[in-house]
Design a protein around this motif. Sequence first.
Motif, PDB file in Angstrom:
ATOM      1  N   VAL A  76       0.856  -1.187   0.000  1.00  0.00           N
ATOM      2  CA  VAL A  76       0.000   0.000   0.000  1.00  0.00           C
ATOM      3  C   VAL A  76       0.892   1.237   0.000  1.00  0.00           C
ATOM      4  CG1 VAL A  76      -1.782   1.281   1.230  1.00  0.00           C
ATOM      5  CG2 VAL A  76      -1.811  -1.229   1.230  1.00  0.00           C
ATOM      6  N   ALA A  77       0.870   1.979  -1.098  1.00  0.00           N
ATOM      7  CA  ALA A  77       1.785   3.104  -1.247  1.00  0.00           C
ATOM      8  C   ALA A  77       1.236   4.366  -0.614  1.00  0.00           C
ATOM      9  CB  ALA A  77       2.065   3.360  -2.723  1.00  0.00           C
ATOM     10  N   PHE A  78       2.097   5.074   0.109  1.00  0.00           N
ATOM     11  CA  PHE A  78       1.727   6.407   0.566  1.00  0.00           C
ATOM     12  C   PHE A  78       2.469   7.474  -0.230  1.00  0.00           C
ATOM     13  CE2 PHE A  78       5.311   5.409   3.460  1.00  0.00           C
ATOM     14  CZ  PHE A  78       6.076   6.570   3.374  1.00  0.00           C
ATOM     15  N   GLY A  79       3.286   7.027  -1.197  1.00  0.00           N
ATOM     16  CA  GLY A  79       4.009   7.964  -2.047  1.00  0.00           C
ATOM     17  C   GLY A  79       5.069   7.258  -2.860  1.00  0.00           C
ATOM     18  N   ALA A  80       5.940   8.044  -3.467  1.00  0.00           N
ATOM     19  CA  ALA A  80       7.003   7.481  -4.298  1.00  0.00           C
ATOM     20  C   ALA A  80       8.142   8.477  -4.426  1.00  0.00           C
ATOM     21  CB  ALA A  80       6.463   7.110  -5.679  1.00  0.00           C
ATOM     22  N   LEU A  81       9.332   7.953  -4.755  1.00  0.00           N
ATOM     23  CA  LEU A  81      10.526   8.762  -4.976  1.00  0.00           C
ATOM     24  C   LEU A  81      11.052   8.550  -6.389  1.00  0.00           C
ATOM     25  CD1 LEU A  81      12.595   7.939  -1.743  1.00  0.00           C
ATOM     26  CD2 LEU A  81      11.179   9.972  -2.138  1.00  0.00           C
ATOM     27  N   GLY A  82      11.685   9.587  -6.924  1.00  0.00           N
ATOM     28  CA  GLY A  82      12.375   9.471  -8.207  1.00  0.00           C
ATOM     29  C   GLY A  82      13.703  10.179  -8.145  1.00  0.00           C
ATOM     30  N   PRO A  83      14.552   9.987  -9.153  1.00  0.00           N
ATOM     31  CA  PRO A  83      15.843  10.676  -9.170  1.00  0.00           C
ATOM     32  C   PRO A  83      15.647  12.186  -9.267  1.00  0.00           C
ATOM     33  CG  PRO A  83      15.443   9.540 -11.251  1.00  0.00           C
ATOM     34  CD  PRO A  83      14.359   9.132 -10.326  1.00  0.00           C
ATOM     35  N   GLY A  84      16.661  12.918  -8.865  1.00  0.00           N
ATOM     36  CA  GLY A  84      16.573  14.368  -8.912  1.00  0.00           C
ATOM     37  C   GLY A  84      15.810  14.965  -7.747  1.00  0.00           C
ATOM     38  N   GLY A  85      15.592  14.166  -6.697  1.00  0.00           N
ATOM     39  CA  GLY A  85      14.938  14.685  -5.506  1.00  0.00           C
ATOM     40  C   GLY A  85      13.434  14.782  -5.583  1.00  0.00           C
ATOM     41  N   ARG A 116      20.103   1.356  -7.397  1.00  0.00           N
ATOM     42  CA  ARG A 116      19.646   0.949  -8.723  1.00  0.00           C
ATOM     43  C   ARG A 116      20.092   1.923  -9.808  1.00  0.00           C
ATOM     44  NH1 ARG A 116      13.655  -1.824  -8.261  1.00  0.00           N
ATOM     45  NH2 ARG A 116      14.121  -3.204  -6.522  1.00  0.00           N
ATOM     46  N   GLU A 117      20.066   3.203  -9.506  1.00  0.00           N
ATOM     47  CA  GLU A 117      20.566   4.182 -10.466  1.00  0.00           C
ATOM     48  C   GLU A 117      22.018   3.890 -10.836  1.00  0.00           C
ATOM     49  OE1 GLU A 117      19.671   7.821 -11.820  1.00  0.00           O
ATOM     50  OE2 GLU A 117      18.220   6.254 -12.269  1.00  0.00           O
ATOM     51  N   LYS A 118      22.818   3.600  -9.836  1.00  0.00           N
ATOM     52  CA  LYS A 118      24.229   3.296 -10.082  1.00  0.00           C
ATOM     53  C   LYS A 118      24.379   2.034 -10.913  1.00  0.00           C
ATOM     54  CE  LYS A 118      28.628   2.547  -7.675  1.00  0.00           C
ATOM     55  NZ  LYS A 118      29.301   2.468  -6.351  1.00  0.00           N
ATOM     56  N   LEU A 119      23.582   1.007 -10.607  1.00  0.00           N
ATOM     57  CA  LEU A 119      23.665  -0.266 -11.321  1.00  0.00           C
ATOM     58  C   LEU A 119      23.183  -0.133 -12.760  1.00  0.00           C
ATOM     59  CD1 LEU A 119      24.047  -3.375 -11.370  1.00  0.00           C
ATOM     60  CD2 LEU A 119      21.697  -3.554 -10.506  1.00  0.00           C
ATOM     61  N   TYR A 120      22.003   0.425 -12.959  1.00  0.00           N
ATOM     62  CA  TYR A 120      21.393   0.446 -14.285  1.00  0.00           C
ATOM     63  C   TYR A 120      21.989   1.499 -15.206  1.00  0.00           C
ATOM     64  CZ  TYR A 120      17.821  -2.203 -11.744  1.00  0.00           C
ATOM     65  OH  TYR A 120      17.159  -3.121 -10.956  1.00  0.00           O
ATOM     66  N   ARG A 121      22.579   2.543 -14.642  1.00  0.00           N
ATOM     67  CA  ARG A 121      23.158   3.586 -15.483  1.00  0.00           C
ATOM     68  C   ARG A 121      24.647   3.395 -15.671  1.00  0.00           C
ATOM     69  NH1 ARG A 121      19.130   6.017 -16.882  1.00  0.00           N
ATOM     70  NH2 ARG A 121      20.418   6.737 -18.613  1.00  0.00           N
ATOM     71  N   ALA A 122      25.199   2.296 -15.237  1.00  0.00           N
ATOM     72  CA  ALA A 122      26.640   2.041 -15.349  1.00  0.00           C
ATOM     73  C   ALA A 122      27.099   2.198 -16.801  1.00  0.00           C
ATOM     74  CB  ALA A 122      26.960   0.637 -14.861  1.00  0.00           C
ATOM     75  N   GLY A 123      28.055   3.084 -17.012  1.00  0.00           N
ATOM     76  CA  GLY A 123      28.593   3.278 -18.351  1.00  0.00           C
ATOM     77  C   GLY A 123      27.730   4.127 -19.258  1.00  0.00           C
ATOM     78  N   ARG A 124      26.613   4.625 -18.766  1.00  0.00           N
ATOM     79  CA  ARG A 124      25.737   5.450 -19.591  1.00  0.00           C
ATOM     80  C   ARG A 124      25.521   6.797 -18.918  1.00  0.00           C
ATOM     81  NH1 ARG A 124      20.516   3.430 -20.209  1.00  0.00           N
ATOM     82  NH2 ARG A 124      20.726   2.213 -18.330  1.00  0.00           N
ATOM     83  N   PRO A 125      25.309   7.846 -19.703  1.00  0.00           N
ATOM     84  CA  PRO A 125      25.141   9.181 -19.116  1.00  0.00           C
ATOM     85  C   PRO A 125      23.812   9.296 -18.399  1.00  0.00           C
ATOM     86  CG  PRO A 125      24.714   9.247 -21.480  1.00  0.00           C
ATOM     87  CD  PRO A 125      25.237   7.869 -21.177  1.00  0.00           C
TER      88      PRO A 125
END
Length: 219
Positions: A76-85, A116-125
Motif C-alpha cells: 500500500v503506497a503512501f508515495g514514491a521517490l524518483g531521481p533528482g529529488g 539501482r541508479e548506479k547499477l542500471y546507469r553504469a557506463g551510460r550518461p
Amino acid sequence: MTTYRDRPDATTYRDRADAGNTLADRLGGLTGQTDVIVLGLVRGGVPVARVIADRLGVPLDVLVVRKLGMPWAPEVAFGALGPGGVRVLNDPIASRLAPDDVAEVTRREQAELDRREKLYRAGRPPLDLTGRTAVVVDDGLATGATARAAVQVARHLGARRVVVAVPVGSEEAYEMLAAEADQVVCAQRPPDFSAVSRYYDDFHEVDDDEVTGALATTS
C-alpha cells in the motif's frame, strides 16, 4: 489531455512480453519518431518497455522510481521517490503515519533508488529528456503513485510530452494519471480491479539481471 481505453472486459496476459505487444499495437503512431524514447519503470515495467521499444524502433532507457509503502503493508503506497529529488505523497494515506515512520521509509527507499541508479546507469550518461516524447511504461497501475512520480521526473528531466502506457490499471489510478500526463494508454481498466498480478499468467518477480539484460540490448 487525451486518453485511450480498450478491452473493457478484463483479460489475462501470458506474460509481460505479451502485454508489451498489446501496448505496441496501440502506440503504433509513434513508430520511428526521432524524438520518442521509451522508459521502463523498474523493475516490472522494463520487460514490457523492451518489447514496445523494439516494435516502435525507438530507444529504450530506464526510469528508477521507488514506491513508499506503509510499514505494516508495503504494497500500500503512501508515495514514491524518483531521481533528482522528486517525491510524491498520497496525502490521505501518508497522513496516517507518524513523521518518523515517513522519514524511515523514505531513507530506506532512497538508498535503494541510489543503488539501482548506479547499477542500471553504469557506463551510460544521466537520463536527458530535453525536447523529447517520453513513453513511461509499467506492467500495471494499482495506486498510480509510482507512475505519477515518473511523470513528474520526466518533466523535470526536460520531456516535451509524457505518455503513460500500461497494460492494466485501476480506474482511480487511471483518472489521476489522465490529469498528470499528456496521454494515458491503458489497455484495460477492470471495474473489479484488485491487483496487477491477477491479470498475468506469468507475473514473476523481475530481478536486476533481467533489467540489465534488457538494457544491454539497447542500441
